[in-house]
Scaffold this motif. Structure first.
Motif, PDB file in Angstrom:
ATOM      1  N   HIS A 141     -12.412  12.426  14.757  1.00 11.63           N
ATOM      2  CA  HIS A 141     -11.943  11.463  14.966  1.00 11.63           C
ATOM      3  C   HIS A 141     -10.427  11.177  14.317  1.00 11.63           C
ATOM      4  O   HIS A 141      -9.608  10.700  14.771  1.00 11.63           O
ATOM      5  N   LEU A 142     -10.462  11.696  12.905  1.00  7.00           N
ATOM      6  CA  LEU A 142      -9.010  11.861  12.229  1.00  7.00           C
ATOM      7  C   LEU A 142      -7.971  12.386  12.871  1.00  7.00           C
ATOM      8  O   LEU A 142      -6.871  12.252  13.068  1.00  7.00           O
ATOM      9  N   ALA A 143      -8.590  13.630  13.528  1.00  8.52           N
ATOM     10  CA  ALA A 143      -7.736  14.583  14.293  1.00  8.52           C
ATOM     11  C   ALA A 143      -7.012  13.928  15.735  1.00  8.52           C
ATOM     12  O   ALA A 143      -5.779  13.993  15.764  1.00  8.52           O
ATOM     13  N   ILE A 144      -7.834  13.217  16.183  1.00  3.59           N
ATOM     14  CA  ILE A 144      -7.448  12.507  17.367  1.00  3.59           C
ATOM     15  C   ILE A 144      -6.315  11.569  17.020  1.00  3.59           C
ATOM     16  O   ILE A 144      -5.341  11.313  17.842  1.00  3.59           O
ATOM     17  N   CYS A 145      -6.795  10.599  15.898  1.00  3.72           N
ATOM     18  CA  CYS A 145      -5.948   9.591  15.610  1.00  3.72           C
ATOM     19  C   CYS A 145      -4.813  10.381  15.140  1.00  3.72           C
ATOM     20  O   CYS A 145      -3.381   9.542  15.357  1.00  3.72           O
ATOM     21  N   ALA A 146      -4.527  11.308  14.501  1.00  2.00           N
ATOM     22  CA  ALA A 146      -3.029  12.026  13.938  1.00  2.00           C
ATOM     23  C   ALA A 146      -2.389  12.383  15.371  1.00  2.00           C
ATOM     24  O   ALA A 146      -1.025  12.060  15.379  1.00  2.00           O
ATOM     25  N   VAL A 147      -2.933  13.072  16.076  1.00  2.00           N
ATOM     26  CA  VAL A 147      -2.420  13.326  17.457  1.00  2.00           C
ATOM     27  C   VAL A 147      -1.713  12.215  18.228  1.00  2.00           C
ATOM     28  O   VAL A 147      -0.594  12.169  18.509  1.00  2.00           O
ATOM     29  N   ARG A 148      -2.501  11.232  18.062  1.00  2.00           N
ATOM     30  CA  ARG A 148      -2.061   9.924  18.756  1.00  2.00           C
ATOM     31  C   ARG A 148      -0.780   9.247  18.184  1.00  2.00           C
ATOM     32  O   ARG A 148       0.102   8.898  18.657  1.00  2.00           O
ATOM     33  N   ARG A 149      -0.926   9.447  16.817  1.00  2.00           N
ATOM     34  CA  ARG A 149       0.418   9.041  16.073  1.00  2.00           C
ATOM     35  C   ARG A 149       1.669   9.669  16.392  1.00  2.00           C
ATOM     36  O   ARG A 149       2.597   9.151  16.368  1.00  2.00           O
ATOM     37  N   LEU A 150       1.379  11.157  16.388  1.00  2.00           N
ATOM     38  CA  LEU A 150       2.405  11.947  16.798  1.00  2.00           C
ATOM     39  C   LEU A 150       3.076  11.550  18.087  1.00  2.00           C
ATOM     40  O   LEU A 150       4.377  11.524  18.461  1.00  2.00           O
TER      41      LEU A 150
ATOM     42  N   THR B  48       0.876  -1.143  -0.048  1.00  2.00           N
ATOM     43  CA  THR B  48      -0.177   0.089  -0.056  1.00  2.00           C
ATOM     44  C   THR B  48       0.930   1.265   0.104  1.00  2.00           C
ATOM     45  O   THR B  48       1.986   1.129   0.595  1.00  2.00           O
ATOM     46  N   GLU B  49       0.461   2.314  -0.692  1.00  2.00           N
ATOM     47  CA  GLU B  49       1.121   3.489  -0.444  1.00  2.00           C
ATOM     48  C   GLU B  49       0.872   4.449   0.523  1.00  2.00           C
ATOM     49  O   GLU B  49      -0.232   4.421   1.115  1.00  2.00           O
ATOM     50  N   THR B  50       2.230   4.794   1.183  1.00  2.00           N
ATOM     51  CA  THR B  50       1.814   5.518   2.391  1.00  2.00           C
ATOM     52  C   THR B  50       2.100   6.773   2.145  1.00  2.00           C
ATOM     53  O   THR B  50       3.256   7.267   1.260  1.00  2.00           O
ATOM     54  N   ASN B  51       1.663   7.929   2.809  1.00  2.00           N
ATOM     55  CA  ASN B  51       2.002   9.309   2.537  1.00  2.00           C
ATOM     56  C   ASN B  51       2.619   9.775   3.888  1.00  2.00           C
ATOM     57  O   ASN B  51       2.256   9.577   4.943  1.00  2.00           O
ATOM     58  N   PRO B  52       4.039  10.196   3.733  1.00  2.00           N
ATOM     59  CA  PRO B  52       4.731  10.531   4.881  1.00  2.00           C
ATOM     60  C   PRO B  52       4.311  11.809   5.653  1.00  2.00           C
ATOM     61  O   PRO B  52       4.939  12.064   6.870  1.00  2.00           O
ATOM     62  N   GLU B  53       3.525  12.627   5.209  1.00  2.00           N
ATOM     63  CA  GLU B  53       3.060  13.774   5.837  1.00  2.00           C
ATOM     64  C   GLU B  53       2.322  13.570   6.987  1.00  2.00           C
ATOM     65  O   GLU B  53       1.182  12.528   7.165  1.00  2.00           O
ATOM     66  N   PRO B  54       2.337  13.972   8.248  1.00  2.00           N
ATOM     67  CA  PRO B  54       1.802  13.488   9.675  1.00  2.00           C
ATOM     68  C   PRO B  54       0.516  13.610   9.413  1.00  2.00           C
ATOM     69  O   PRO B  54      -0.580  13.147  10.321  1.00  2.00           O
ATOM     70  N   PHE B  55      -0.238  14.588   8.550  1.00  2.00           N
ATOM     71  CA  PHE B  55      -1.687  14.845   8.861  1.00  2.00           C
ATOM     72  C   PHE B  55      -2.086  14.546   7.384  1.00  2.00           C
ATOM     73  O   PHE B  55      -3.418  15.148   6.918  1.00  2.00           O
TER      74      PHE B  55
ATOM     75  N   HIS C  53       0.420  18.988   5.903  1.00  2.00           N
ATOM     76  CA  HIS C  53       1.748  19.588   6.374  1.00  2.00           C
ATOM     77  C   HIS C  53       1.459  20.369   7.945  1.00  2.00           C
ATOM     78  O   HIS C  53       2.468  20.818   8.204  1.00  2.00           O
ATOM     79  N   TRP C  54       0.206  20.637   8.254  1.00  2.00           N
ATOM     80  CA  TRP C  54       0.043  21.374   9.389  1.00  2.00           C
ATOM     81  C   TRP C  54      -1.503  20.913   9.969  1.00  2.00           C
ATOM     82  O   TRP C  54      -2.295  20.366   9.161  1.00  2.00           O
ATOM     83  N   MET C  55      -1.519  21.141  11.178  1.00  2.00           N
ATOM     84  CA  MET C  55      -2.582  20.824  11.832  1.00  2.00           C
ATOM     85  C   MET C  55      -3.089  22.164  12.718  1.00  2.00           C
ATOM     86  O   MET C  55      -2.382  22.649  13.571  1.00  2.00           O
ATOM     87  N   PRO C  56      -4.374  22.854  12.613  1.00  2.00           N
ATOM     88  CA  PRO C  56      -4.891  23.635  13.501  1.00  2.00           C
ATOM     89  C   PRO C  56      -4.855  23.203  15.164  1.00  2.00           C
ATOM     90  O   PRO C  56      -5.039  21.929  15.285  1.00  2.00           O
TER      91      PRO C  56
END
Length: 92
Positions: A80-89, A3-10, A53-56
């Motif tokens: 939900h996606l915001a919570i998941c992104a923060v958890r990954r970081l 699967t293709e992955t995107n390296p950008e955190p968000f 590249h950025w998250m508010p």
């Protein structure tokens, strides 16, 4: 299967925001105008957000959900996606 992955955190939330914005009939310019009362929400930032590249911050994010004219399902998905992104970081 690879699967293709995107390296950008968000990336995932950025793509979802762009899709919801388009589905709800908004341009980046119109969204920026609707967010003009919110500090730090320039068109450049919207572009960076959609590009992953950025998250508010939390306050900006809630204003964004309103400006996108999200229905309840869309708003829940973005939160939900915001919570998941923060958890990954945090877990990285």
């Amino acid at each position: 299967m690879e699967t293709e992955t995107n390296p950008e955190p968000f990336a995932e939330i950025g793509q979802s925001i762009a899709a919801i914005r388009t589905k709800n009939g908004l341009t980046q310019t119109a969204l920026t105008k609707a967010l003009s009362h919110v500090g730090g929400m320039s068109q450049g930032r919207i572009s960076r957000l959609e590009g992953g590249h950025w998250m508010p911050n939390a306050g900006q994010f809630e204003h964004l959900i309103q400006a996108l004219k999200c229905n309840q399902k869309q708003a829940g998905e973005l939160r939900h996606l915001a919570i998941c992104a923060v958890r990954r970081l945090v877990d990285a």
